[in-house]
Design a protein around this motif. Structure first.
Motif: not given
Length: 750
Positions: A267, A269, A283, A340, A446, A449-450, A453, A558
Motif C-alpha cells: 500500500d 498513499v 490509496v 488506486s 496509515i 487511510f486503509m 479505503a 488493501t
C-alpha cells in the motif's frame, strides 16, 4: 435444487414417517439404475450428521431424533470431552472418558443424550458413531521402541493415544526426535497407526517446537515446483504497453510507510489539501491480480494458503518471495502496477469516492513508521535534510488522519488499546528480548487511510451489486451482551439500555465503557472480557456490516500480497471497470469467503502459539529470578499475573502457603480465609519464576514470600501428577473408572 437436497428435504418434511432405504426408493420412484447413487446419497447425509439410521434401519432427520451431531472437544489426557454443536442456544453435551468410543479431539461425532443433570441443566451422553476423523496429521515425540515400532506421544495432550510408526518407515528417526506424521489407521482403542512425513529434529530444540506448531495448524511452508516456476517466469519489469493502458501517476508524490523490517509493500498513499479545505486522499494498492491470474498454480496456492503467516522468526508468505518482495511490492523509485482509490474528505470527515482506477506509480520514498513519527513530532536535522520536500504532505496526512479518527469515534467505532509486544530473535531464531511496541502517530495515519479505503470500496461494491467478499463483524448476541453486563457490575459499571434481537446493542455503548476504564487497574481484564463477548469477524459474500468499526460497509482491499480476499476483490473491480460480466464470480466469492475465514483462524492461532513459545523460551533462562507483576485475572485455581514485558504466567493457589485462599466468582477476587489478604485484578506483587514448559507453553510463578518453601524443588522437578503419568504410561487412552469393591460376605454362625 440437486437430488441430494431434495432427498434431505423429503426426510425433514413435516409429513415424513421413518422409512427404510428400499421403502424410500419406492415412495420417491427411484429407477433401478439409480439405486447405487441413491444409497450413496443416504450414506453421505448420514456421514454429515444430517440424518440418522435407527436400529430398525429406518432413516430419520437428526432434529427428529435423540441424537446430537458436533465436533468433539477433549480435555487433556482424555478424562472427559464435550460435543460442540453448531446450533445456536444449544448446550454442549458432556461425555465421560469411558463413553468416548475411541473418538478423539476434533472428530465429527454422533452422540446420544443419556440424561440431564438437574443441578446444572447440562446434558450427558455417549458417542454412538464417529462420522469423520478430525485429525489428518499429528506431531509428537518418539519416546520408545516396541516390536519394530516407534512409540510416539502426541504433542497435543487432547489426543490421548499411543501413536505407532513402523521403524522401517522412519529410518532417519531415533528416540527423542519430534516428528510430523500422517495418520493411517485406528486399529484398536487407544492406538493410532501413522507414517512419518518429516523429522522435525530433536525434541529439546526450540526449532522443532516451532515446526510442530506450524504442522499442527496445517500451515504449508514450501511452494510446489509449478508455482515457483510461474513466479520465476513473470517479468521483473513493468512493460511500456501496460503503462500506456493505465492512469499514469509516476510524477505524483506517493510514498509507502511500513515497519523497519518490512519487505513486501502493498500500500502507498498520497494526500493534497485543497483550497476549499477538503483533502484529496489517494490509496494505491499493489495490483497483484495482474500477475496472479485465475486458473494458475499461483492462484491455486494463494487460495489454499489464504493468508501470509507472521511468526517471530520468519514469515510464511501467501505468494512466493519473487512476487511478494519483487514485482508486486511497491518498492521505491521503480514502476509498479496499482489499483488506486481516490477520495475527497471534508473537514468534518465525510468521505466521497471520486474514482477507482487501474494505475501505475513510482513510489518516491520507502518511509518507516519510526522515521515518519520522528519527522512529525521531534525531527532531527538529518531527517529534515533528507525528507524536507515530504514534510508539508506528512503534516496534511497527520491532520487528515485525526479528522477521520474523530469522525469514526463519533459514530461509535470501538478502539481497543491492548499493550502489545514483539519478540526479538537472533540469527539462530532464538529469542533474545521482548519489547513493548508503541503505536505511533505514523501507525495511526496509515490505519485511518486503509480503513477509509476499505469502507469506500465496500460501499461502492454494494451499490454496484457486485459479487463480493465483505469483511463482516456481526453484533454480539443478547446472551453474550447480558453476560458481559453482569461481569461489569462487579466493578461498578454497566451498559446502558435494554438489548434483544430487535434492539441490538450499539458499539458506542462498548466504547463508553472503554473510555470509563482507561488507566484503571481493571482496564486490561474488562477489555479482554469485552473482546471475548464480541463475535469473530469473518469473510462473507453478504454485506452484514462491521460492528466493531460501526461501519455499514467494510471489506479487505488493501493487502492483496498477503490476503486472498483482497486479491479476488481486485479482480472483480478491475473486470467491472472493463465492463466484463461478473456472473462467474458468484460461486468463487462464496468459496473464497469460507476458506479465507478458516485459514485466517489457523494463522492467528499459529502466530499466537509461536509467540507464547518464544516468550516461554526467553523466560526459561530466568528461572529463580524475581519480578514485579500485576494481577491480570483471577480464577478458581490460581492468579494470572503479567510482567512489564507482557509475559503472563500463573500463580497456583496451592503454592500460596500462608493461608487457605478462596475464590469469589462474583467479585473476581481470591481472599485468605484467616488473614483476609485479598488479590484482585490490578494487585501488584513480587513473584519468582519457577517453571517454563516449552511443550505446553506454560509459565509458572510463586509469590516471593513462598519461594523459600519452593526452593527444595529442583528445576527439573516433576509434580506428583506428572510422575504418576510417567509411571503408568502416558499412552493410556482412557482414565480407568474406579473399580467397585466386592461386597463383604457376612460371617455365618457355627
Amino acid at each position: 435444487m440437486d437430488r441430494k437436497e431434495r432427498i434431505y428435504n423429503f426426510i425433514t418434511s413435516r409429513d415424513y414417517i421413518p422409512l427404510k432405504a428400499e421403502e424410500m426408493r419406492h415412495v420417491l420412484g427411484v429407477p433401478p439404475e439409480d439405486y447405487d447413487n441413491f444409497s450413496d446419497i443416504l450414506n453421505s447425509l448420514e456421514s454429515e450428521g444430517k440424518i440418522v439410521k435407527t436400529k430398525k434401519n429406518r432413516y430419520i432427520s437428526l432434529k427428529a431424533s435423540d441424537f446430537v451431531c458436533g465436533t468433539l472437544s477433549c480435555s487433556a489426557y482424555g478424562q472427559f470431552a464435550f460435543v460442540n454443536t453448531a446450533e445456536e442456544n444449544s448446550d454442549d453435551l458432556y461425555i465421560h472418558a469411558d463413553k468416548l468410543c475411541d473418538a478423539y479431539n476434533n472428530d465429527l461425532v454422533l452422540a446420544a443424550v443419556d440424561l440431564k443433570n438437574p443441578r446444572n441443566g447440562k446434558s450427558e451422553g455417549h458417542i454412538v458413531k464417529i462420522l469423520k476423523r478430525g485429525n489428518e496429521r499429528i506431531t509428537g515425540i518418539i519416546e520408545d521402541i516396541k516390536d519394530n515400532y516407534f512409540i510416539v506421544v502426541p504433542d497435543n495432550k487432547k489426543i490421548y493415544a499411543t501413536v505407532m510408526i513402523k521403524i522401517t518407515d522412519a529410518s532417519d528417526c531415533t528416540v527423542g526426535d519430534r516428528v510430523s506424521a500422517e495418520i493411517c489407521a485406528y486399529p484398536q482403542k487407544g492406538i493410532i497407526n501413522a507414517m512419518v512425513i518429516k523429522n522435525l529434529g530433536n525434541s529439546d530444540q526450540l526449532k522443532s517446537n516451532i515446526e510442530a506448531i506450524i504442522c499442527e495448524h496445517s500451515i504449508k511452508q514450501e511452494f510446489d515446483e509449478s508455482t515457483l516456476d510461474e513466479a520465476e517466469n513473470i517479468s521483473k519489469r513493468v512493460s511500456q504497453k501496460e503503462i500506456a493502458q493505465r492512469l499514469d501517476l509516476r510524477d505524483e508524490i506517493i510514498i509507502t510507510i511500513d515497519g523497519d523490517d518490512a519487505k513486501d509493500f502493498d500500500d502507498a498513499v498520497s494526500v493534497k489539501k485543497n483550497d476549499n479545505g477538503t483533502y484529496s486522499l489517494g490509496v494505491h494498492i499493489a495490483d497483484v491480480s495482474h500477475y496472479v491470474t485465475p486458473g494458475s498454480s499461483l492462484d491455486a496456492e494463494a487460495f489454499k494458503r489464504g493468508t501470509s503467516v507472521y511468526l517471530a522468526d520468519r514469515v510464511i508468505p501467501m505468494l512466493p518471495v519473487d512476487l511478494s518482495n519483487g514485482i508486486c511490492s511497491l518498492n521505491p523509485h521503480v514502476n509498479r502496477l496499482t489499483l488506486s482509490v481516490f477520495m475527497t474528505v471534508t473537514p468534518e470527515g465525510e468521505i466521497k469516492l471520486d474514482k477507482i482506477a487501474k494505475s501505475v506509480i513510482r513510489s518516491a520514498e520507502r518511509m518507516t513508521y519510526n522515521d515518519t513519527a520522528q519527522l512529525l513530532e521531534n525531527p532531527t536535522q538529518k531527517l529534515l535534510k533528507k525528507y524536507d520536500y515530504l514534510l508539508p504532505m506528512l503534516n496534511d496526512m497527520k491532520d487528515l488522519a485525526q479528522i477521520l479518527r474523530k469522525k469514526r469515534e463519533k459514530r461509535g467505532s470501538i478502539n481497543f488499546d491492548f499493550p502489545e509486544s514483539k519478540v526479538i530473535v537472533n540469527d539462530m531464531g532464538e529469542p533474545t528480548d521482548i519489547i513493548k511496541t508503541e503505536r505511533k502517530i505514523s501507525h495511526k495515519i496509515i490505519e485511518e487511510f486503509m480503513l477509509a479505503a476499505n469502507e469506500t470500496v465496500a460501499e461502492f461494491a454494494f451499490w454496484a451489486e457486485l459479487p463480493f467478499i465483505y469483511r463482516v463483524h456481526e453484533a454480539p448476541t443478547p446472551e453474550k451482551t447480558d453476560d458481559f453486563n453482569r461481569f461489569l457490575h462487579n466493578f461498578g459499571y454497566g451498559l446502558k439500555g435494554k438489548f434483544d434481537k430487535d434492539n441490538p446493542i450499539h458499539p458506542k455503548a462498548f466504547q463508553q465503557i472503554l473510555d470509563k476504564i482507561a488507566g484503571s487497574d481493571e482496564e486490561i481484564m474488562i477489555s479482554t472480557y469485552m473482546l471475548r463477548s464480541l463475535m469473530k469477524a469473518e469473510y462473507k459474500p453478504e454485506n452484514l456490516g462491521h460492528f466493531g468499526l460501526s461501519a455499514k460497509y467494510y471489506c479487505h482491499f488493501t493487502s492483496p500480497i498477503r490476503r486472498y480476499p483482497d486479491l479476488m476483490i481486485h479482480r472483480i473491480i478491475k473486470e467491472y471497470l472493463d465492463s466484463v460480466s461478473l456472473d462467474k464470480y458468484t460461486v468463487p466469492v462464496s468459496e473464497a469467503s469460507s476458506n479465507s475465514s478458516k485459514t485466517e483462524r489457523e494463522a492467528e492461532l499459529c502466530e499466537r502459539d509461536v509467540d507464547d513459545l518464544m516468550k516461554t523460551a526467553f523466560m526459561s533462562s530466568k528461572i529463580g529470578d524475581t519480578f514485579t507483576a500485576r494481577v491480570s485475572s483471577v480464577t478458581g485455581f490460581g492468579i494470572f499475573v503479567q510482567l512489564e514485558n507482557t509475559v503472563e504466567g500463573l500463580i497456583r493457589l496451592e503454592s500460596m502457603k500462608d493461608d487457605y485462599y478462596e475464590f469469589d466468582d462474583l467479585s473476581k477476587t481470591v481472599t485468605g480465609k484467616r488473614k483476609s489478604k485479598e488479590y484482585h485484578v490490578g494487585t501488584i506483587l513480587n513473584v519468582v519464576l519457577v517453571r517454563c514448559d516449552l511443550l505446553t507453553r506454560q509459565i509458572d510463578f510463586v509469590r516471593e514470600e513462598d519461594y523459600s518453601i519452593y526452593e527444595n524443588y529442583t528445576r527439573s522437578h516433576e509434580t506428583k501428577k506428572e510422575k504418576r503419568h510417567k509411571k503408568h504410561g502416558k499412552r493410556r487412552y482412557l482414565v480407568k473408572s474406579k473399580k467397585h469393591k466386592p461386597k463383604k460376605r457376612k460371617k455365618r454362625n457355627g
